[in-house]
Design a protein around this motif. Structure first.
Motif, PDB file in Angstrom:
ATOM      1  N   ILE A   6       0.842  -1.191   0.000  1.00 14.28           N
ATOM      2  CA  ILE A   6       0.000   0.000   0.000  1.00 14.28           C
ATOM      3  C   ILE A   6       0.879   1.244   0.000  1.00 14.28           C
ATOM      4  O   ILE A   6       1.728   1.422   0.870  1.00 14.28           O
ATOM      5  CB  ILE A   6      -0.917   0.041   1.245  1.00 14.28           C
ATOM      6  CG1 ILE A   6      -1.669  -1.288   1.429  1.00 14.28           C
ATOM      7  CG2 ILE A   6      -1.881   1.221   1.170  1.00 14.28           C
ATOM      8  CD1 ILE A   6      -2.637  -1.625   0.325  1.00 14.28           C
ATOM      9  N   GLY A   7       0.684   2.133  -0.991  1.00 17.46           N
ATOM     10  CA  GLY A   7       1.435   3.370  -1.056  1.00 17.46           C
ATOM     11  C   GLY A   7       1.963   3.639  -2.457  1.00 17.46           C
ATOM     12  O   GLY A   7       1.843   2.801  -3.359  1.00 17.46           O
ATOM     13  N   ASN A   8       2.570   4.807  -2.640  1.00 14.99           N
ATOM     14  CA  ASN A   8       3.021   5.184  -3.980  1.00 14.99           C
ATOM     15  C   ASN A   8       4.352   5.940  -3.996  1.00 14.99           C
ATOM     16  O   ASN A   8       4.695   6.558  -4.992  1.00 14.99           O
ATOM     17  CB  ASN A   8       1.954   6.042  -4.673  1.00 14.99           C
ATOM     18  CG  ASN A   8       1.754   7.386  -3.992  1.00 14.99           C
ATOM     19  OD1 ASN A   8       2.207   7.599  -2.865  1.00 14.99           O
ATOM     20  ND2 ASN A   8       1.064   8.292  -4.657  1.00 14.99           N
ATOM     21  N   GLY A  67       2.589   1.030   3.668  1.00 17.09           N
ATOM     22  CA  GLY A  67       3.675   1.998   3.671  1.00 17.09           C
ATOM     23  C   GLY A  67       3.357   3.275   4.428  1.00 17.09           C
ATOM     24  O   GLY A  67       3.978   3.570   5.448  1.00 17.09           O
ATOM     25  N   PRO A  68       2.373   4.067   3.976  1.00 17.65           N
ATOM     26  CA  PRO A  68       2.121   5.383   4.573  1.00 17.65           C
ATOM     27  C   PRO A  68       1.276   5.328   5.844  1.00 17.65           C
ATOM     28  O   PRO A  68       0.627   4.321   6.147  1.00 17.65           O
ATOM     29  CB  PRO A  68       1.350   6.135   3.469  1.00 17.65           C
ATOM     30  CG  PRO A  68       1.257   5.193   2.314  1.00 17.65           C
ATOM     31  CD  PRO A  68       1.533   3.828   2.806  1.00 17.65           C
ATOM     32  N   GLU A  69       1.284   6.456   6.572  1.00 17.80           N
ATOM     33  CA  GLU A  69       0.553   6.551   7.824  1.00 17.80           C
ATOM     34  C   GLU A  69      -0.951   6.738   7.637  1.00 17.80           C
ATOM     35  O   GLU A  69      -1.751   6.302   8.469  1.00 17.80           O
ATOM     36  CB  GLU A  69       1.110   7.699   8.677  1.00 17.80           C
ATOM     37  CG  GLU A  69       0.979   9.094   8.097  1.00 17.80           C
ATOM     38  CD  GLU A  69       2.112   9.485   7.160  1.00 17.80           C
ATOM     39  OE1 GLU A  69       2.278  10.693   6.923  1.00 17.80           O
ATOM     40  OE2 GLU A  69       2.815   8.586   6.647  1.00 17.80           O
ATOM     41  N   CYS A 263       1.788  -4.028  16.403  1.00 21.92           N
ATOM     42  CA  CYS A 263       2.428  -4.865  15.384  1.00 21.92           C
ATOM     43  C   CYS A 263       2.714  -3.989  14.180  1.00 21.92           C
ATOM     44  O   CYS A 263       1.828  -3.296  13.686  1.00 21.92           O
ATOM     45  CB  CYS A 263       1.504  -6.020  14.993  1.00 21.92           C
ATOM     46  SG  CYS A 263       2.157  -7.023  13.635  1.00 21.92           S
ATOM     47  N   GLY A 264       3.959  -3.995  13.726  1.00 22.78           N
ATOM     48  CA  GLY A 264       4.326  -3.161  12.593  1.00 22.78           C
ATOM     49  C   GLY A 264       5.701  -2.582  12.815  1.00 22.78           C
ATOM     50  O   GLY A 264       6.505  -3.123  13.572  1.00 22.78           O
ATOM     51  N   VAL A 265       5.972  -1.468  12.151  1.00 21.17           N
ATOM     52  CA  VAL A 265       7.248  -0.775  12.335  1.00 21.17           C
ATOM     53  C   VAL A 265       7.046   0.364  13.325  1.00 21.17           C
ATOM     54  O   VAL A 265       6.211   1.241  13.106  1.00 21.17           O
ATOM     55  CB  VAL A 265       7.775  -0.194  11.004  1.00 21.17           C
ATOM     56  CG1 VAL A 265       9.069   0.577  11.240  1.00 21.17           C
ATOM     57  CG2 VAL A 265       8.014  -1.308  10.008  1.00 21.17           C
ATOM     58  N   ASN A 283       6.428   7.372  14.901  1.00 20.68           N
ATOM     59  CA  ASN A 283       5.735   7.090  13.656  1.00 20.68           C
ATOM     60  C   ASN A 283       5.478   5.591  13.644  1.00 20.68           C
ATOM     61  O   ASN A 283       6.199   4.828  14.296  1.00 20.68           O
ATOM     62  CB  ASN A 283       6.559   7.515  12.445  1.00 20.68           C
ATOM     63  CG  ASN A 283       6.730   9.028  12.380  1.00 20.68           C
ATOM     64  OD1 ASN A 283       5.756   9.769  12.453  1.00 20.68           O
ATOM     65  ND2 ASN A 283       7.961   9.485  12.269  1.00 20.68           N
ATOM     66  N   VAL A 284       4.468   5.181  12.915  1.00 24.88           N
ATOM     67  CA  VAL A 284       4.055   3.774  12.998  1.00 24.88           C
ATOM     68  C   VAL A 284       4.261   3.057  11.668  1.00 24.88           C
ATOM     69  O   VAL A 284       3.536   2.133  11.320  1.00 24.88           O
ATOM     70  CB  VAL A 284       2.588   3.672  13.466  1.00 24.88           C
ATOM     71  CG1 VAL A 284       2.449   4.212  14.882  1.00 24.88           C
ATOM     72  CG2 VAL A 284       1.631   4.410  12.530  1.00 24.88           C
ATOM     73  N   ARG A 285       5.305   3.498  10.954  1.00 23.31           N
ATOM     74  CA  ARG A 285       5.639   2.913   9.642  1.00 23.31           C
ATOM     75  C   ARG A 285       7.085   3.268   9.341  1.00 23.31           C
ATOM     76  O   ARG A 285       7.715   4.040  10.043  1.00 23.31           O
ATOM     77  CB  ARG A 285       4.693   3.435   8.564  1.00 23.31           C
ATOM     78  CG  ARG A 285       4.236   4.900   8.727  1.00 23.31           C
ATOM     79  CD  ARG A 285       5.295   5.913   8.490  1.00 23.31           C
ATOM     80  NE  ARG A 285       4.957   7.259   8.869  1.00 23.31           N
ATOM     81  CZ  ARG A 285       5.751   8.284   8.671  1.00 23.31           C
ATOM     82  NH1 ARG A 285       6.927   8.131   8.111  1.00 23.31           N
ATOM     83  NH2 ARG A 285       5.413   9.492   9.063  1.00 23.31           N
ATOM     84  N   PHE A 286       7.619   2.722   8.268  1.00 28.44           N
ATOM     85  CA  PHE A 286       8.967   3.078   7.851  1.00 28.44           C
ATOM     86  C   PHE A 286       9.020   4.551   7.479  1.00 28.44           C
ATOM     87  O   PHE A 286       8.081   5.092   6.902  1.00 28.44           O
ATOM     88  CB  PHE A 286       9.399   2.250   6.633  1.00 28.44           C
ATOM     89  CG  PHE A 286       9.814   0.842   6.946  1.00 28.44           C
ATOM     90  CD1 PHE A 286      10.965   0.591   7.674  1.00 28.44           C
ATOM     91  CD2 PHE A 286       9.053  -0.232   6.504  1.00 28.44           C
ATOM     92  CE1 PHE A 286      11.361  -0.710   7.957  1.00 28.44           C
ATOM     93  CE2 PHE A 286       9.440  -1.539   6.781  1.00 28.44           C
ATOM     94  CZ  PHE A 286      10.590  -1.774   7.518  1.00 28.44           C
TER      95      PHE A 286
END
Length: 415
Positions: A6-8, A67-69, A263-265, A283-286
């Motif tokens: 998910i993301g671009n 991918g994104p928040e 669960c996640g990054v 932040n809760v993602r890369f």
């Protein structure tokens, strides 16, 4: 294994590039992807998360990576789990660590995790009185998501009050500023710390440093990030141990107690003051562009690592004994306004380097720059200097009208 990303952006492209090299990966989908992800997999134009979950079911998607928040904040993980799909990322409740700065600050205080002194409020008079008690620079943050731009560092009390007023009035960041967090300015150096989490356990990734300012010497306006490098020697073993024990462990434990296992990054923005880690933000993602320099340093199959984390049985991972440097190449008017679409020409890519594409579109098999941060030139090496050299050698091979990039990424450790 069939995978949906998910993301671009460049972050999602870098994840896809890593997965593309894994024999275990069969089919890759991107939703929505960009003009270059079509060379890694298939782009899917589905915006509705229920419909996207149905697509994942119908196409036997084994793992979805967010991918994104924004999708996390809107509950994509909860929707996919309702359809019995394996998805890597935190629930909507757990994502509040990023989507609400006031929730995050209150959480840190509740569980005794070091952070700057703060006030979270929607009342201007209350905020104003708090500011009057402060000295030096003051940090003013919009509570909600602002794509990494909702932070103002005020030089004095009047600037801080003005920033808070404009946020509360909706002039600065719209609904994201309905509540404001005001906090003391911490003077130290920043680190980007990443941990892959399965709800109870975690594994740490190479510690990165990013470069927020547009121009060399950290001048100009803040951006979404103009480059990054990892691992940074500024993160000593002792400091990493402190972050793991004083930040990550109590965060995962606290989230379990809150009924929102994480669960996640977990991406922790750290300010190091007198060798003590203070949490600036979660932040809760890369991060982006940190993800682009971390992916090449992971040894083994990323698909297996993230799958095992998503199902709650995270295993130790191995990392390459190398360094990576990423230089963001941006469009002419970034970050002030959009730029005209420009054709991208790339000469032969040097060894030990690669490109992660972000703001690009595809026409007649050619790529065009059509976003702010267009691509990231990534260099690898056995030393930071070598990785930096390789990244900038690649930058010289990229051509499009109006392109701009910083010439001093990783300057903190290349002195």
């Amino acid at each position: 294994m069939n995978i949906l990303i998910i993301g671009n952006g460049g972050r999602e492209y870098s994840i896809g590039l890593k997965l593309k090299k894994e024999k275990i990966v069969n089919k890759m989908y991107f939703a929505p992807g960009n003009g270059a992800t079509i060379n890694l997999g298939e782009n899917i134009e589905i915006n509705d998360y229920e419909k996207l979950a149905k697509f994942a079911v119908d196409n036997n998607v084994d793992l979805t990576i967010v991918g994104p928040e924004m999708p996390l904040g809107k509950g994509i993980v909860d929707i996919f789990k309702k359809h019995n799909l394996i998805i890597f990322g935190p629930s909507k409740d757990a994502a509040r660590l990023e989507t609400s700065k006031s929730y995050m600050k209150d959480f840190l205080q509740k569980y005794g995790i070091k952070t700057a002194k703060y006030l979270s409020s929607s009342n201007y008079d209350e905020i104003s009185k708090f500011i009057d008690k402060m000295d030096g620079k003051i940090v003013v943050k919009a509570d909600g998501l602002c794509a990494g731009k909702g932070v103002i560092i005020a030089n004095n009390k009047d600037e801080a009050k003005k920033a808070a007023k404009e946020m509360l009035d909706g002039k600065s960041f719209g609904d994201a500023g309905e509540k404001v967090v005001v906090e003391e300015f911490l003077d130290g150096f920043e680190l980007s710390f990443f941990a892959i989490c399965d709800g109870k356990n975690f594994v740490s990734l190479p510690v990165a440093q990013d470069h927020k300012k547009l121009l060399d010497k950290d001048e100009g306006p803040n951006t979404g990030g103009m480059g990054a490098y990892a691992p940074t020697p500024l993160a000593t073993k002792e400091l990493i141990s402190k972050i793991e024990n004083e930040v990550v462990k109590p965060t995962l434990s606290g989230m379990q107690k809150e009924g929102s296992s994480f669960c996640g990054v977990l991406f922790v923005g750290i300010m190091v003051v007198d060798n003590k880690p203070y949490v600036l933000e979660f932040n809760v993602r890369f991060g982006d562009p940190e993800c682009e320099v971390i992916m090449p340093l992971i040894d083994g199959n990323l698909s297996e690592i993230l799958y095992e984390a998503a199902v709650g049985r995270l295993k130790p991972i191995s990392l390459k004994n190398q360094f990576a440097v990423g230089v963001v190449v941006a469009s002419q008017n970034y970050p002030y306004k959009s730029s005209p679409e420009k054709l991208i020409k790339i000469e032969e890519i040097p060894e030990n380097s690669h490109i992660c594409y972000a703001g690009v579109s595809s026409k007649n098999r050619e790529l065009y720059a059509d976003g702010g941060r267009v691509l990231v030139c990534v260099g690898k090496g056995d030393t930071i200097k070598q990785a930096t050299k390789n990244a900038y050698e690649l930058c010289k091979k990229v051509k499009f009208d109006g392109m701009q990039y910083r010439s001093d990424i990783a300057y903190q450790v290349n002195k």
